[in-house]
Design a protein around this motif. Structure first.
Motif, mmCIF file in Angstrom:
data_model
loop_
_atom_site.group_PDB
_atom_site.id
_atom_site.type_symbol
_atom_site.label_atom_id
_atom_site.label_comp_id
_atom_site.label_asym_id
_atom_site.label_seq_id
_atom_site.Cartn_x
_atom_site.Cartn_y
_atom_site.Cartn_z
ATOM 1 N N GLN A 248 -31.025 77.602 10.429
ATOM 2 C CA GLN A 248 -32.116 77.453 9.470
ATOM 3 C C GLN A 248 -33.463 77.870 10.050
ATOM 4 O OE1 GLN A 248 -31.443 76.549 6.407
ATOM 5 N NE2 GLN A 248 -33.453 76.228 5.516
ATOM 6 N N ARG A 322 -28.872 73.695 4.636
ATOM 7 C CA ARG A 322 -29.231 74.870 3.835
ATOM 8 C C ARG A 322 -30.176 74.436 2.729
ATOM 9 N NH1 ARG A 322 -24.308 72.934 2.408
ATOM 10 N NH2 ARG A 322 -23.823 72.672 0.194
ATOM 11 N N TRP A 323 -30.797 75.415 2.055
ATOM 12 C CA TRP A 323 -31.700 75.085 0.965
ATOM 13 C C TRP A 323 -30.952 74.349 -0.139
ATOM 14 C CZ3 TRP A 323 -36.425 75.293 2.320
ATOM 15 C CH2 TRP A 323 -36.921 76.323 3.124
ATOM 16 N N ASN A 451 -24.677 71.107 5.922
ATOM 17 C CA ASN A 451 -23.526 72.021 5.838
ATOM 18 C C ASN A 451 -22.271 71.300 6.335
ATOM 19 O OD1 ASN A 451 -25.022 74.309 4.913
ATOM 20 N ND2 ASN A 451 -25.793 74.588 6.988
#
Length: 525
Positions: A248, A322-323, A451
């Protein structure tokens, strides 16, 4: 064009050049052509190895320029003025065209040279995009090494007509022979894997033959890098499986809270992490997505998407986050067609347009502030009754004349015309009324998701999907440890992830010592 400091730095780099570089500038009478020529003349004045010429009415993109080694057939081009993040791409291209050896491994270089066929790449970028240089530099290198590969970097902000015609709404966007090849960050190995279809199978077979590691780190972000370094320093067999090294951090623009480093950028930090890991005897297996964790009596198995498996005595899970998506109708359909997650990368493509930012935390407010200087109008929507960003950011936001803030707004749908975003719908939570806003772009900034989907059923996860760990980084499975943003440890920060990764590696080492020690009865006998 270049200040004295930059000229001195560039001159030092150009001393590494050993072959004459031919630069052809395609120009007209525009201000941008004059600006580009000023840059190229500055470069030519620093070394006798650069020969600059001009062409007008050539039919090429204007302004643009090509680089070639005299006597060779290289096709490296820049359409626009490669400053900002792309200045490094220009320097590397000059060095490589000029004969300075690339840092790629001999195996990768041979793989590039062995590619057959004609490959014409076009990469649309924005100069503020921190993800774009990796793609540009990889394709430039390939064009230097293989005469069948051609590459041009195109500044989307400068060539808006092309951007509109090709409906490009995210950068980097790469075209190969006129067809979309990929979007987003791609490294050299990833591009090669897409071109050389047999490469993934060869790599999977190679991985499957590896002996069991003492410590296997899954993830290549700050937590994973720290874990790998601490494990390797103990002299034990250490491996890293990473979907993309850097994690990230690669998508993070400004970093100003990494202790002892006053200011840096995510991609720079990611490069430093990888270089530090490679200082040790660590087997890095990049571009490998983990799909399952299978505990065993002696070894733990990590299954990969490629079909290969890796075994280890202990495992450190550092898969990061993650976004977070809005999960509303239209979001996936219009992803990279108006729905974006990186304002620094994609913001310049929305110059003069109307956009929305979803999220009133620090990330959302910072995004709205940055975008307000580029677009015609920003609407910020926050689910809560008030913004959650720091007070100093809120003061700046509310001082901007082209920003509107709507609180208690629940986004319910992204709307579009089939090709691109044209607005969004939201519900006013205080009244229940539904509203539609006409927009060209939507930037989602509502936090992160761990994740960990691939770990369901194998290790204990919290209701938020985070890996549950104790004070030593231990998970519910003996021999399996975890660190970083994927875990229940509070405060998702780079410096915390690094500390947790180091701790997890030390805990894994302690576990190896204790489980491999002879029991007391055997010692007494």
């Amino acid at each position: 064009m270049l200040d004295a400091n930059l000229k001195n730095q560039l001159k030092a780099y150009l001393e590494k050049v050993s072959h004459t570089i031919e630069i052809i500038a395609y120009v007209d009478d525009s201000d941008k052509s004059r600006e580009m020529l000023a840059l190229l003349n500055d470069i030519a004045s620093l070394t006798s190895y650069v020969k600059l010429s001009e062409m007008r009415d050539s039919g090429e993109r204007t302004p643009s320029f090509s680089l070639n080694r005299v006597g060779s057939n290289m096709d490296v081009r820049f359409a626009g003025i490669p400053m900002g993040h792309e200045f490094t791409s220009l320097i590397l291209a000059l060095l490589q065209v000029g004969g300075h050896p690339p840092k790629a491994s001999p195996e990768v270089i041979e793989q590039i040279r062995g590619l057959e066929g004609e490959f014409r790449f076009e990469t649309y970028i924005s100069l503020s995009c921190q993800n774009c240089p990796d793609v540009v530099q990889a394709l430039n290198l390939m064009a230097v090494l293989n005469p069948n590969i051609h590459h041009v970097m195109i500044d989307g902000a400068l060539f808006q007509d092309e951007v509109s015609q090709r409906q490009i709404m995210a950068v980097p966007t790469v075209f190969l022979n006129g067809q979309t090849f990929g979007q987003g960050r791609m490294g050299l190995e990833e591009i090669l894997a897409k071109l050389d279809t047999g490469a993934a199978e060869r790599e999977a077979a190679k991985i499957a033959r590896k002996e069991a590691f003492d410590v296997l780190v899954v993830g290549g972000g700050p937590a994973g890098a720290a874990a790998a370094i601490y494990a390797a320093r103990k002299g034990i067999r250490t491996g890293v499986v990473a979907e993309r090294f850097g994690g990230q951090v690669l998508d993070t623009m400004g970093i100003e809270n990494f202790i002892s480093v006053k200011e840096t950028e995510g991609p720079k930090l990611a490069v430093a992490l990888e270089q530090h890991v490679k200082e040790y005897d660590v087997d890095v297996m990049n571009l490998q997505r983990a799909t399952a964790l299978v505990p065993g009596q002696s070894d733990i198995e990590i299954r990969l998407e490629s079909g290969a498996s890796v075994r280890a005595k202990t495992v450190v899970l550092a898969t990061g986050a993650r976004w977070r998506q809005m999960n509303v109708p239209g979001e996936n359909e219009y992803r990279n067609k108006g729905v974006a997650y990186c304002p620094h990368c994609d913001g310049p493509l929305f110059k003069g347009k109307r956009v929305a930012v979803i999220g009133g935390g620090n990330s959302g407010v910072e995004a709205a502030i940055d975008l307000a200087g580029i677009v015609s109008h920003v609407t910020l929507l926050e689910f809560d009754t008030k913004l959650r960003a720091d007070a100093v950011l809120q003061r700046k936001l509310f001082s901007l004349p082209n920003v509107k803030v709507i609180t208690q707004a629940q986004t319910t749908e992204v709307t579009g015309d089939g090709a691109k975003v044209n607005g969004l719908r939201y519900t006013d939570r205080s009244t229940g009324a539904s509203h539609h806003i006409e927009l060209e772009g939507i930037f989602v900034q509502i936090g992160l998701l761990p994740n960990t989907d691939w770990l369901k059923g194998s290790v204990a996860l919290s209701p938020r999907g985070e890996i549950e760990v104790d004070a030593h980084g231990r998970t519910s499975v003996p021999g399996v440890f975890a660190a970083g943003d994927a875990t229940t440890v509070p405060y998702k920060q780079i410096v915390i992830a690094m500390g947790e990764g180091s701790k997890a590696a030390l805990s894994a080492f302690d576990h190896l010592i204790r489980t491999s020690a002879p029991n007391e009865e055997k010692v007494a006998a």
